[in-house]
Design a protein around this motif. Structure first.
Motif, PDB file in Angstrom:
ATOM      1  N   ALA A  35       0.828  -1.203   0.000  1.00 30.79           N
ATOM      2  CA  ALA A  35       0.000   0.000   0.000  1.00 30.79           C
ATOM      3  C   ALA A  35       0.866   1.259   0.000  1.00 30.79           C
ATOM      4  O   ALA A  35       0.600   2.227  -0.728  1.00 30.79           O
ATOM      5  N   ARG A  36       1.923   1.250   0.818  1.00 29.21           N
ATOM      6  CA  ARG A  36       2.809   2.414   0.905  1.00 29.21           C
ATOM      7  C   ARG A  36       3.497   2.687  -0.431  1.00 29.21           C
ATOM      8  O   ARG A  36       3.752   3.839  -0.793  1.00 29.21           O
ATOM      9  N   LYS A  37       3.788   1.636  -1.170  1.00 30.63           N
ATOM     10  CA  LYS A  37       4.485   1.794  -2.444  1.00 30.63           C
ATOM     11  C   LYS A  37       3.542   2.042  -3.622  1.00 30.63           C
ATOM     12  O   LYS A  37       3.979   2.196  -4.758  1.00 30.63           O
ATOM     13  N   GLY A  38       2.227   2.049  -3.336  1.00 29.59           N
ATOM     14  CA  GLY A  38       1.268   2.378  -4.373  1.00 29.59           C
ATOM     15  C   GLY A  38       0.606   1.199  -5.052  1.00 29.59           C
ATOM     16  O   GLY A  38      -0.104   1.364  -6.048  1.00 29.59           O
ATOM     17  N   TRP A  39       0.787  -0.012  -4.504  1.00 30.71           N
ATOM     18  CA  TRP A  39       0.255  -1.227  -5.129  1.00 30.71           C
ATOM     19  C   TRP A  39      -0.456  -2.091  -4.078  1.00 30.71           C
ATOM     20  O   TRP A  39      -0.055  -3.220  -3.810  1.00 30.71           O
ATOM     21  N   PRO A  40      -1.539  -1.611  -3.477  1.00 37.04           N
ATOM     22  CA  PRO A  40      -2.113  -2.296  -2.308  1.00 37.04           C
ATOM     23  C   PRO A  40      -2.648  -3.700  -2.562  1.00 37.04           C
ATOM     24  O   PRO A  40      -2.535  -4.558  -1.701  1.00 37.04           O
ATOM     25  N   ASP A  41      -3.239  -3.943  -3.727  1.00 40.28           N
ATOM     26  CA  ASP A  41      -3.898  -5.234  -3.958  1.00 40.28           C
ATOM     27  C   ASP A  41      -3.413  -5.949  -5.211  1.00 40.28           C
ATOM     28  O   ASP A  41      -4.008  -6.935  -5.625  1.00 40.28           O
ATOM     29  N   VAL A  42      -2.325  -5.477  -5.797  1.00 43.79           N
ATOM     30  CA  VAL A  42      -1.928  -5.988  -7.106  1.00 43.79           C
ATOM     31  C   VAL A  42      -1.476  -7.454  -7.061  1.00 43.79           C
ATOM     32  O   VAL A  42      -1.571  -8.173  -8.051  1.00 43.79           O
ATOM     33  N   LEU A  43      -1.030  -7.925  -5.890  1.00 46.55           N
ATOM     34  CA  LEU A  43      -0.563  -9.317  -5.766  1.00 46.55           C
ATOM     35  C   LEU A  43      -1.515 -10.153  -4.904  1.00 46.55           C
ATOM     36  O   LEU A  43      -1.132 -11.197  -4.386  1.00 46.55           O
ATOM     37  N   ARG A  44      -2.750  -9.715  -4.804  1.00 46.92           N
ATOM     38  CA  ARG A  44      -3.699 -10.397  -3.915  1.00 46.92           C
ATOM     39  C   ARG A  44      -4.026 -11.813  -4.387  1.00 46.92           C
ATOM     40  O   ARG A  44      -4.305 -12.700  -3.576  1.00 46.92           O
ATOM     41  N   SER A  45      -4.011 -12.060  -5.681  1.00 41.93           N
ATOM     42  CA  SER A  45      -4.293 -13.399  -6.216  1.00 41.93           C
ATOM     43  C   SER A  45      -3.404 -13.626  -7.420  1.00 41.93           C
ATOM     44  O   SER A  45      -3.696 -13.162  -8.527  1.00 41.93           O
ATOM     45  N   VAL A  46      -2.293 -14.328  -7.200  1.00 40.53           N
ATOM     46  CA  VAL A  46      -1.286 -14.494  -8.250  1.00 40.53           C
ATOM     47  C   VAL A  46      -0.766 -15.924  -8.261  1.00 40.53           C
ATOM     48  O   VAL A  46      -0.837 -16.643  -7.274  1.00 40.53           O
ATOM     49  N   ARG A  47      -0.233 -16.291  -9.413  1.00 39.56           N
ATOM     50  CA  ARG A  47       0.511 -17.545  -9.532  1.00 39.56           C
ATOM     51  C   ARG A  47       1.976 -17.181  -9.715  1.00 39.56           C
ATOM     52  O   ARG A  47       2.326 -16.366 -10.566  1.00 39.56           O
ATOM     53  N   VAL A  48       2.826 -17.784  -8.906  1.00 39.46           N
ATOM     54  CA  VAL A  48       4.263 -17.535  -8.955  1.00 39.46           C
ATOM     55  C   VAL A  48       4.955 -18.768  -9.516  1.00 39.46           C
ATOM     56  O   VAL A  48       4.692 -19.889  -9.083  1.00 39.46           O
ATOM     57  N   THR A  49       5.826 -18.547 -10.492  1.00 40.81           N
ATOM     58  CA  THR A  49       6.621 -19.632 -11.071  1.00 40.81           C
ATOM     59  C   THR A  49       8.087 -19.259 -10.919  1.00 40.81           C
ATOM     60  O   THR A  49       8.515 -18.206 -11.411  1.00 40.81           O
ATOM     61  N   LEU A  57      12.107 -15.692 -11.915  1.00 38.69           N
ATOM     62  CA  LEU A  57      10.769 -15.857 -11.348  1.00 38.69           C
ATOM     63  C   LEU A  57       9.791 -14.964 -12.100  1.00 38.69           C
ATOM     64  O   LEU A  57      10.159 -13.907 -12.617  1.00 38.69           O
ATOM     65  N   SER A  58       8.513 -15.397 -12.122  1.00 41.44           N
ATOM     66  CA  SER A  58       7.474 -14.561 -12.727  1.00 41.44           C
ATOM     67  C   SER A  58       6.196 -14.620 -11.908  1.00 41.44           C
ATOM     68  O   SER A  58       5.928 -15.616 -11.211  1.00 41.44           O
ATOM     69  N   TYR A  59       5.422 -13.528 -11.977  1.00 43.61           N
ATOM     70  CA  TYR A  59       4.085 -13.449 -11.389  1.00 43.61           C
ATOM     71  C   TYR A  59       3.067 -13.329 -12.514  1.00 43.61           C
ATOM     72  O   TYR A  59       3.300 -12.609 -13.502  1.00 43.61           O
ATOM     73  N   GLN A  60       1.925 -13.994 -12.320  1.00 42.70           N
ATOM     74  CA  GLN A  60       0.838 -13.901 -13.296  1.00 42.70           C
ATOM     75  C   GLN A  60      -0.502 -14.012 -12.561  1.00 42.70           C
ATOM     76  O   GLN A  60      -0.671 -14.946 -11.777  1.00 42.70           O
ATOM     77  N   PRO A  61      -1.443 -13.060 -12.778  1.00 45.19           N
ATOM     78  CA  PRO A  61      -1.288 -11.814 -13.541  1.00 45.19           C
ATOM     79  C   PRO A  61      -0.421 -10.814 -12.782  1.00 45.19           C
ATOM     80  O   PRO A  61      -0.228 -10.941 -11.579  1.00 45.19           O
ATOM     81  N   PHE A  62       0.059  -9.815 -13.503  1.00 45.92           N
ATOM     82  CA  PHE A  62       0.910  -8.808 -12.883  1.00 45.92           C
ATOM     83  C   PHE A  62       0.463  -7.421 -13.335  1.00 45.92           C
ATOM     84  O   PHE A  62       0.632  -7.069 -14.503  1.00 45.92           O
ATOM     85  N   THR A  63      -0.117  -6.677 -12.453  1.00 44.92           N
ATOM     86  CA  THR A  63      -0.650  -5.310 -12.610  1.00 44.92           C
ATOM     87  C   THR A  63      -1.920  -5.255 -13.462  1.00 44.92           C
ATOM     88  O   THR A  63      -2.661  -4.281 -13.362  1.00 44.92           O
ATOM     89  N   ALA A  64      -2.173  -6.261 -14.295  1.00 46.84           N
ATOM     90  CA  ALA A  64      -3.395  -6.290 -15.104  1.00 46.84           C
ATOM     91  C   ALA A  64      -3.582  -7.693 -15.656  1.00 46.84           C
ATOM     92  O   ALA A  64      -2.610  -8.431 -15.838  1.00 46.84           O
ATOM     93  N   TYR A 112      10.902  -6.152  -9.565  1.00 44.10           N
ATOM     94  CA  TYR A 112      12.205  -6.535  -9.015  1.00 44.10           C
ATOM     95  C   TYR A 112      12.084  -6.962  -7.560  1.00 44.10           C
ATOM     96  O   TYR A 112      12.539  -8.055  -7.179  1.00 44.10           O
ATOM     97  N   PHE A 113      11.477  -6.109  -6.728  1.00 37.35           N
ATOM     98  CA  PHE A 113      11.398  -6.437  -5.302  1.00 37.35           C
ATOM     99  C   PHE A 113      10.628  -7.731  -5.071  1.00 37.35           C
ATOM    100  O   PHE A 113      11.095  -8.630  -4.364  1.00 37.35           O
ATOM    101  N   SER A 114       9.441  -7.820  -5.649  1.00 36.07           N
ATOM    102  CA  SER A 114       8.634  -9.027  -5.428  1.00 36.07           C
ATOM    103  C   SER A 114       9.283 -10.254  -6.058  1.00 36.07           C
ATOM    104  O   SER A 114       9.084 -11.373  -5.588  1.00 36.07           O
ATOM    105  N   GLY A 115      10.093 -10.041  -7.095  1.00 36.21           N
ATOM    106  CA  GLY A 115      10.776 -11.154  -7.744  1.00 36.21           C
ATOM    107  C   GLY A 115      11.903 -11.731  -6.906  1.00 36.21           C
ATOM    108  O   GLY A 115      11.915 -12.929  -6.600  1.00 36.21           O
ATOM    109  N   TYR A 116      12.854 -10.888  -6.498  1.00 35.13           N
ATOM    110  CA  TYR A 116      13.972 -11.441  -5.725  1.00 35.13           C
ATOM    111  C   TYR A 116      13.509 -11.915  -4.359  1.00 35.13           C
ATOM    112  O   TYR A 116      14.005 -12.934  -3.840  1.00 35.13           O
TER     113      TYR A 116
END
Length: 238
Positions: A35-49, A57-64, A112-116
């Motif tokens: 939330a502080r960084k401006g992305w409060p719910d963007v990773l609320r439901s994601v698949r990480v590979t 590493l990748s996130y899907q979906p990511f931002t949209a 980058y942050f969520s990836g590493y």
């Protein structure tokens, strides 16, 4: 007393880990940091590979919907699901220069942050067997009715991570119950990151619940707000 590093590796299933090349998980990731960084719910439901051997590493979906992130220590990007690259950033850690805890992130900072961070979480403690890692057992730590053995870990420069020195807190079963670090790219605020809800997948023990708090100078967590909350609903190895 058993060597703490070896005890931790054995307890988490390091021998089985080596059989696999990739790990995939369904996750919900929220908390005050996003939330502080401006992305409060963007990773609320994601698949990480995540790759196991490589820091990728990748996130899907990511931002949209229809987009996914791509993370490697030297490159982050946002792609469409059919592989079209929309944007990328080389040497992404440099883009955090002079950031404070209040500095907002763009989508590539987030990638980058969520990836590493997630690559580290999913591959700990198994990365302790990689070249260049140093470990040292510290004095035990007591909090309430719990006493944990502690393992100081010094990361090599080759691995992107929160901070070069981190401390693992180990329970009586050899499982990691907490890790302490200071996330350099987000202002270096000391954090206490608790892990629980361990489940076994393919003989490998993975915590399915993570809660990170700010940390006082005496090591105690500041429990007036969850900085990062991660819940994992499924893990698959291949």
């Amino acid at each position: 007393m058993a060597d703490l590093r070896d005890l931790v590796l054995e307890a988490h299933g390091a021998a089985k880990w080596k059989r696999f090349r990739q790990i995939e998980g369904d996750m919900s990731i929220v908390g005050l940091l996003w939330a502080r960084k401006g992305w409060p719910d963007v990773l609320r439901s994601v698949r990480v590979t995540a790759d196991i051997a490589e820091q990728q590493l990748s996130y899907q979906p990511f931002t949209a919907d229809g987009l996914r992130s791509f993370y490697r220590p030297d490159l982050v990007a946002i792609d469409t699901l059919d592989g079209k690259r929309l944007k990328q950033r080389s040497n992404p850690r440099n883009a955090f220069a002079n950031h404070t805890p209040a500095t907002p992130w763009d989508d590539l900072h987030l990638a980058y942050f969520s990836g590493y961070a997630m690559w580290n979480y999913l591959n700990t403690p198994f990365i302790l067997e990689l070249p260049g890692f140093l470990t040292e057992e510290l004095e035990p730590y007591a909090e309430g009715h719990q006493t944990w053995r502690r393992l100081k870990v010094t990361f090599p420069d080759s691995v992107a991570t929160h901070s070069r020195e981190q401390v693992l807190y180990v329970d009586d079963n050899g499982l990691i119950a907490r890790l302490d670090y200071s996330a350099d790219v987000s202002g270096g605020v000391p954090s206490a990151h608790f892990t629980s809800g361990y489940l076994e997948f393919e003989g490998i023990k993975i915590p399915t619940r993570r809660r990170a708090f700010l940390r006082n100078a005496d090591g105690t967590p500041i429990q007036d707000g969850v900085v990062v909350a991660i819940d994992i609903s499924g893990i698959r190895f291949s």
